[in-house]
Scaffold this motif. Structure first.
Motif, mmCIF file in Angstrom:
data_model
loop_
_atom_site.group_PDB
_atom_site.id
_atom_site.type_symbol
_atom_site.label_atom_id
_atom_site.label_comp_id
_atom_site.label_asym_id
_atom_site.label_seq_id
_atom_site.Cartn_x
_atom_site.Cartn_y
_atom_site.Cartn_z
ATOM 1 N N ASP A 1 10.762 2.456 -7.373
ATOM 2 C CA ASP A 1 10.789 1.153 -6.494
ATOM 3 C C ASP A 1 10.849 1.289 -5.015
ATOM 4 O O ASP A 1 10.148 0.523 -4.171
ATOM 5 C CB ASP A 1 12.135 0.415 -7.007
ATOM 6 N N VAL A 2 11.631 2.402 -4.470
ATOM 7 C CA VAL A 2 11.599 2.469 -3.266
ATOM 8 C C VAL A 2 10.220 2.848 -2.435
ATOM 9 O O VAL A 2 9.894 2.496 -1.670
ATOM 10 C CB VAL A 2 12.629 3.825 -2.801
ATOM 11 N N HIS A 3 9.331 4.044 -3.067
ATOM 12 C CA HIS A 3 8.289 4.452 -2.725
ATOM 13 C C HIS A 3 7.238 3.268 -2.641
ATOM 14 O O HIS A 3 6.375 3.206 -1.922
ATOM 15 C CB HIS A 3 7.823 5.507 -3.724
ATOM 16 N N LEU A 4 7.418 2.463 -3.813
ATOM 17 C CA LEU A 4 6.303 1.216 -4.041
ATOM 18 C C LEU A 4 6.390 0.421 -2.631
ATOM 19 O O LEU A 4 5.464 -0.074 -2.207
ATOM 20 C CB LEU A 4 6.442 0.605 -5.093
ATOM 21 N N LEU A 5 7.645 -0.002 -2.326
ATOM 22 C CA LEU A 5 8.027 -0.960 -1.302
ATOM 23 C C LEU A 5 7.419 -0.069 0.036
ATOM 24 O O LEU A 5 6.709 -0.893 0.744
ATOM 25 C CB LEU A 5 9.444 -1.158 -1.105
ATOM 26 N N GLY B 1 1.070 8.140 -7.624
ATOM 27 C CA GLY B 1 0.222 7.045 -7.174
ATOM 28 C C GLY B 1 0.261 6.596 -5.658
ATOM 29 O O GLY B 1 -0.533 6.369 -4.936
ATOM 30 N N THR B 2 1.624 6.124 -5.475
ATOM 31 C CA THR B 2 1.882 5.541 -4.215
ATOM 32 C C THR B 2 1.627 6.524 -3.068
ATOM 33 O O THR B 2 1.350 6.376 -2.057
ATOM 34 C CB THR B 2 3.259 4.917 -3.963
ATOM 35 N N THR B 3 2.075 7.611 -3.398
ATOM 36 C CA THR B 3 1.946 8.825 -2.515
ATOM 37 C C THR B 3 0.257 9.118 -1.985
ATOM 38 O O THR B 3 -0.093 9.279 -0.883
ATOM 39 C CB THR B 3 2.477 10.301 -2.964
ATOM 40 N N ASP B 4 -0.433 9.110 -3.055
ATOM 41 C CA ASP B 4 -1.849 9.130 -3.031
ATOM 42 C C ASP B 4 -2.251 8.056 -1.912
ATOM 43 O O ASP B 4 -3.135 8.441 -0.953
ATOM 44 C CB ASP B 4 -2.692 9.000 -3.970
ATOM 45 N N LEU B 5 -1.879 6.758 -2.212
ATOM 46 C CA LEU B 5 -2.136 5.709 -1.148
ATOM 47 C C LEU B 5 -1.616 5.961 0.158
ATOM 48 O O LEU B 5 -2.464 5.813 1.095
ATOM 49 C CB LEU B 5 -1.932 4.667 -1.724
ATOM 50 N N MET B 6 -0.523 6.391 0.444
ATOM 51 C CA MET B 6 0.243 6.531 1.552
ATOM 52 C C MET B 6 -0.476 7.828 2.313
ATOM 53 O O MET B 6 -0.461 7.665 3.601
ATOM 54 C CB MET B 6 1.590 6.818 1.513
ATOM 55 N N ALA C 1 -6.513 0.312 -2.444
ATOM 56 C CA ALA C 1 -5.004 -0.330 -2.727
ATOM 57 C C ALA C 1 -5.492 -1.523 -3.785
ATOM 58 O O ALA C 1 -4.531 -1.874 -4.560
ATOM 59 C CB ALA C 1 -4.570 -0.884 -1.328
ATOM 60 N N LYS C 2 -6.553 -2.324 -3.449
ATOM 61 C CA LYS C 2 -6.636 -3.680 -4.306
ATOM 62 C C LYS C 2 -7.268 -3.471 -5.668
ATOM 63 O O LYS C 2 -6.988 -4.037 -6.413
ATOM 64 C CB LYS C 2 -7.753 -4.281 -3.517
ATOM 65 N N THR C 3 -7.859 -2.305 -5.904
ATOM 66 C CA THR C 3 -8.662 -2.034 -7.223
ATOM 67 C C THR C 3 -7.959 -0.959 -7.977
ATOM 68 O O THR C 3 -8.179 -0.790 -9.264
ATOM 69 C CB THR C 3 -10.090 -1.740 -6.922
ATOM 70 N N ARG C 4 -7.545 0.013 -7.425
ATOM 71 C CA ARG C 4 -6.792 1.349 -8.082
ATOM 72 C C ARG C 4 -5.368 1.297 -8.263
ATOM 73 O O ARG C 4 -4.935 1.560 -9.303
ATOM 74 C CB ARG C 4 -7.564 2.396 -7.382
ATOM 75 N N TYR C 5 -4.597 0.948 -6.993
ATOM 76 C CA TYR C 5 -3.134 1.220 -6.966
ATOM 77 C C TYR C 5 -2.370 -0.062 -7.352
ATOM 78 O O TYR C 5 -1.674 0.031 -8.358
ATOM 79 C CB TYR C 5 -2.866 1.927 -5.691
ATOM 80 N N PHE C 6 -2.719 -0.923 -6.569
ATOM 81 C CA PHE C 6 -1.591 -2.135 -6.532
ATOM 82 C C PHE C 6 -1.862 -2.933 -8.087
ATOM 83 O O PHE C 6 -0.799 -3.378 -8.726
ATOM 84 C CB PHE C 6 -1.898 -3.255 -5.758
ATOM 85 N N PRO C 7 -3.137 -2.832 -8.668
ATOM 86 C CA PRO C 7 -3.169 -3.621 -9.954
ATOM 87 C C PRO C 7 -2.381 -2.770 -10.994
ATOM 88 O O PRO C 7 -1.992 -3.511 -11.906
ATOM 89 C CB PRO C 7 -4.685 -3.295 -10.231
ATOM 90 N N VAL C 8 -2.153 -1.759 -10.907
ATOM 91 C CA VAL C 8 -1.209 -0.638 -11.787
ATOM 92 C C VAL C 8 0.043 -1.391 -11.875
ATOM 93 O O VAL C 8 0.529 -1.691 -12.792
ATOM 94 C CB VAL C 8 -1.182 0.723 -11.636
ATOM 95 N N TYR C 9 0.789 -1.430 -10.720
ATOM 96 C CA TYR C 9 2.022 -1.789 -10.670
ATOM 97 C C TYR C 9 2.025 -3.355 -10.666
ATOM 98 O O TYR C 9 3.080 -3.751 -11.422
ATOM 99 C CB TYR C 9 2.480 -1.467 -9.065
#
Length: 222
Positions: free
Chosen positions: A157-161, A98-103, A128-136
């Motif tokens: 955790d590393v990847h999300l930061l 998920g974070t890879t897709d956003l990055m 970021a606001k509606t698909r990815y960050f709400p998950v985490y």
């Protein structure tokens, strides 16, 4: 004693930056040999260092590893950042994807034509606001633990930061609706190895500027 890993890539973030982050989080010192011209890339190709003719490439433990995901899997597994069992690994994989897709959306933005940038920038913020960050945000709220998986510091955790900080470079207040992620950012940023990597003068790379983008296009014939 094995030498330090050696990273072969351009002098910028790209696909290597998550590898730098993970090695730094694991407390592993590494060296870098930069691909700064088309000739540098051709040399690596001709001497057989690049299995699929592509960088990133990391020399580690007697191997010349390519393919970003394979490299990250190896480092995470070697340094006990990949969960305790298959279930935890599956969760880490899902969160990392998920974070890879956003990055990747953010990484590709500078390479896009001007007429597409505004639209895609808005899409990054919306996703970021509606698909990815709400998950985490929900994961952290639901289990009430310090880390994403198994209440233990992991690659996820590393990847999300890394993703949070990249997105904040686009929109500094992106975390305002996400109190769990705000607290998470503070916790993970203060882990000693990561805190060191976030200091000026570390091997963390800055966002791409126009000069660097021009160099990358020339190296890779983009």
């Amino acid at each position: 004693m094995a030498g330090k890993p050696k990273l072969h890539y351009t002098k910028g973030r790209g696909k290597m930056e998550s590898i730098r982050w993970l090695l730094a989080a694991a407390g592993v010192e590494f060296e870098e040999e930069f691909v700064e011209a088309k000739e540098d890339l051709e040399k690596l190709r001709k001497d057989g260092s690049l299995l699929f003719q592509q960088v990133p490439m990391v020399e580690i433990d007697g191997m010349k590893m390519v393919q970003t995901r394979a490299i990250l899997n190896y480092i995470a597994g070697k340094h006990n950042l990949y969960g305790k069992d298959l279930r935890e690994r599956a969760l880490i994989d899902m969160y990392v994807e998920g974070t890879t897709d956003l990055m990747e959306m953010i990484m590709l933005l500078p390479l896009q034509p001007p007429e597409a940038k505004e639209k895609n920038f808005a899409l990054i913020i919306e996703r970021a606001k509606t698909r990815y960050f709400p998950v985490y945000e929900k994961v952290l709220k639901d289990h009430g633990q310090q880390f994403l998986v198994g209440n233990k510091f992991s690659w996820a955790d590393v990847h999300l930061l890394e993703a949070i900080l990249m997105t904040e470079e686009c929109k500094p207040d992106i975390l305002s609706p996400f109190p769990q992620l705000q607290a998470f950012k503070g916790r993970i940023s203060n882990i000693p190895t990561i805190k060191k990597f976030l200091q000026p003068g570390s091997q963390r790379k800055p966002p791409a500027d126009d000069k660097f983008i021009a160099q990358v296009k020339k190296i890779f014939n983009i």
